[in-house]
Design a protein around this motif. Structure first.
Motif, PDB file in Angstrom:
ATOM      1  N   TYR A  36       0.852  -1.177   0.000  1.00 47.41           N
ATOM      2  CA  TYR A  36       0.000   0.000   0.000  1.00 47.41           C
ATOM      3  C   TYR A  36       0.899   1.242   0.000  1.00 47.41           C
ATOM      4  O   TYR A  36       1.949   1.269   0.649  1.00 47.41           O
ATOM      5  N   GLY A  96     -10.169 -15.662   5.502  1.00 44.47           N
ATOM      6  CA  GLY A  96     -10.878 -14.831   6.468  1.00 44.47           C
ATOM      7  C   GLY A  96      -9.983 -14.129   7.461  1.00 44.47           C
ATOM      8  O   GLY A  96     -10.446 -13.264   8.213  1.00 44.47           O
ATOM      9  N   ASN A  97      -8.704 -14.499   7.513  1.00 36.85           N
ATOM     10  CA  ASN A  97      -7.781 -13.811   8.415  1.00 36.85           C
ATOM     11  C   ASN A  97      -7.508 -12.403   7.920  1.00 36.85           C
ATOM     12  O   ASN A  97      -7.379 -12.167   6.719  1.00 36.85           O
TER      13      ASN A  97
ATOM     14  N   TYR B  35      -9.168   1.151  11.883  1.00 37.72           N
ATOM     15  CA  TYR B  35      -7.770   1.002  12.238  1.00 37.72           C
ATOM     16  C   TYR B  35      -7.291   2.256  12.966  1.00 37.72           C
ATOM     17  O   TYR B  35      -7.824   3.344  12.768  1.00 37.72           O
ATOM     18  N   LEU B  43      -0.400   0.072  11.127  1.00 41.00           N
ATOM     19  CA  LEU B  43      -1.863   0.048  11.201  1.00 41.00           C
ATOM     20  C   LEU B  43      -2.302  -1.125  12.060  1.00 41.00           C
ATOM     21  O   LEU B  43      -1.922  -2.263  11.808  1.00 41.00           O
ATOM     22  N   TYR B  48     -13.916  -4.676  13.403  1.00 43.94           N
ATOM     23  CA  TYR B  48     -14.382  -4.803  12.038  1.00 43.94           C
ATOM     24  C   TYR B  48     -15.798  -5.346  12.022  1.00 43.94           C
ATOM     25  O   TYR B  48     -16.289  -5.890  13.024  1.00 43.94           O
ATOM     26  N   PHE B  90      -8.313   5.389  10.858  1.00 45.55           N
ATOM     27  CA  PHE B  90      -8.741   5.156   9.484  1.00 45.55           C
ATOM     28  C   PHE B  90      -9.892   4.163   9.454  1.00 45.55           C
ATOM     29  O   PHE B  90      -9.844   3.115  10.097  1.00 45.55           O
ATOM     30  N   GLY B  97     -14.771  -9.175   2.726  1.00 44.37           N
ATOM     31  CA  GLY B  97     -14.182  -9.450   4.029  1.00 44.37           C
ATOM     32  C   GLY B  97     -13.378 -10.730   4.114  1.00 44.37           C
ATOM     33  O   GLY B  97     -13.165 -11.252   5.208  1.00 44.37           O
ATOM     34  N   THR B  98     -12.901 -11.252   2.989  1.00 43.84           N
ATOM     35  CA  THR B  98     -12.140 -12.502   3.022  1.00 43.84           C
ATOM     36  C   THR B  98     -10.730 -12.319   3.568  1.00 43.84           C
ATOM     37  O   THR B  98     -10.058 -13.291   3.882  1.00 43.84           O
ATOM     38  N   GLY B  99     -10.264 -11.077   3.672  1.00 42.93           N
ATOM     39  CA  GLY B  99      -8.934 -10.822   4.219  1.00 42.93           C
ATOM     40  C   GLY B  99      -7.878 -10.665   3.160  1.00 42.93           C
ATOM     41  O   GLY B  99      -6.895  -9.947   3.358  1.00 42.93           O
ATOM     42  N   GLU B 101      -8.366  -9.398   0.121  1.00 41.00           N
ATOM     43  CA  GLU B 101      -8.888  -8.532  -0.924  1.00 41.00           C
ATOM     44  C   GLU B 101      -8.490  -7.090  -0.640  1.00 41.00           C
ATOM     45  O   GLU B 101      -8.031  -6.746   0.451  1.00 41.00           O
ATOM     46  N   LEU B 103      -8.423  -3.353   0.330  1.00 50.88           N
ATOM     47  CA  LEU B 103      -9.072  -2.465   1.281  1.00 50.88           C
ATOM     48  C   LEU B 103      -9.102  -1.063   0.694  1.00 50.88           C
ATOM     49  O   LEU B 103      -8.122  -0.607   0.113  1.00 50.88           O
ATOM     50  N   PHE B 105      -9.508   2.791   1.864  1.00 51.69           N
ATOM     51  CA  PHE B 105      -9.396   3.578   3.080  1.00 51.69           C
ATOM     52  C   PHE B 105      -9.977   4.976   2.903  1.00 51.69           C
ATOM     53  O   PHE B 105      -9.930   5.559   1.814  1.00 51.69           O
ATOM     54  N   GLY B 106     -10.483   5.518   4.013  1.00 54.68           N
ATOM     55  CA  GLY B 106     -10.817   6.922   4.079  1.00 54.68           C
ATOM     56  C   GLY B 106      -9.561   7.752   4.306  1.00 54.68           C
ATOM     57  O   GLY B 106      -8.452   7.211   4.390  1.00 54.68           O
TER      58      GLY B 106
END
Lengths: 111, 114
Positions: A36, A96-97, B35, B43, B48, B90, B97-99, B101, B103, B105-106
């Protein structure tokens, strides 16, 4: 010891240089690896995404994963002042982690 | 296309005061996250919500509460602020929500507790 280690920098390079940013990790279950980019006073945005080992290239950016060494890298070719930001590595086993983030490396590309 | 919107952007509180950080996403995502980001700590996940109607603790939930008001909105409440909660917060969202994927952010809320 943190699960993900990342040198905080700051790293200062001249424009046009090749930049190498790195993270090491201890959890052998990590399978998905991300980088990121975070500009000052902004939220992180996904730059690169890699599954398992190997290289992935996108323009001037290359992400490399070496699972045997538990080491990932982000290379930036022909660096530009607009690349000045903090780069966060992130990884997860999947299933899912949630993501585990590194602390980020601050990069400054100077004219 | 707004993405993830957080309010306020800045806030100063006195110890013991309460406040709620607001977050809304317009991408029809199922999962939302809060976060905090501190120097040298990276972070860290506070809470969640995998889907509307569910919330779960993350790595650092103590001192916080959350509400998933509807699919779009996920708020974070500090009931009695402490100096240790000085941080940048944040909100993020993801499709399922699979982890593993992406994200989204704002832009963050910079909170100081005096």
């Amino acid at each position: 010891q943190k699960e993900v280690e990342q040198d905080p920098g700051p790293l200062s390079v001249p424009e046009g240089a090749i930049v190498s940013l790195n993270c090491t990790y201890s959890n052998s279950a990590f399978q998905y690896f991300m980088w990121y980019r975070q500009y000052s006073r902004k939220g992180p945005e996904l730059l690169m995404y890699t599954y398992s080992s190997g290289n992935k290239e996108d323009g001037r950016f290359t992400a490399q994963v070496d699972k045997s060494s538990k080491y990932i890298s982000l290379f930036i070719r022909d660096s530009q002042p607009s690349d000045s930001a903090t780069y966060l590595c992130a990884m997860t086993p999947g299933g899912g982690n949630k993501l585990t983030f590194g602390t980020g490396t601050q990069l400054k590309v100077e004219l | 296309n707004a993405g993830v919107t957080q309010t306020p952007k800045f806030q100063v509180l006195k110890t013991g005061q309460s406040m709620t950080l607001q977050c809304a996403q317009d991408m029809n995502h199922n999962s939302m996250y809060w976060y905090r980001q501190d120097p040298g700590m990276g972070l860290r996940l506070i809470y969640y919500s995998a889907s509307e109607g569910t919330t779960d603790k993350g790595e650092v939930p103590n001192g916080y509460n959350v509400s998933r008001l509807n699919k779009r909105e996920f708020s974070l409440r500090l009931e009695s602020a402490a100096p240790s909660q000085t941080s940048v917060y944040f909100c993020a969202s993801s499709a399922t929500g699979t982890g593993n994927e992406k994200l989204f952010f704002g832009s963050g809320t910079q909170l100081s507790v005096l």
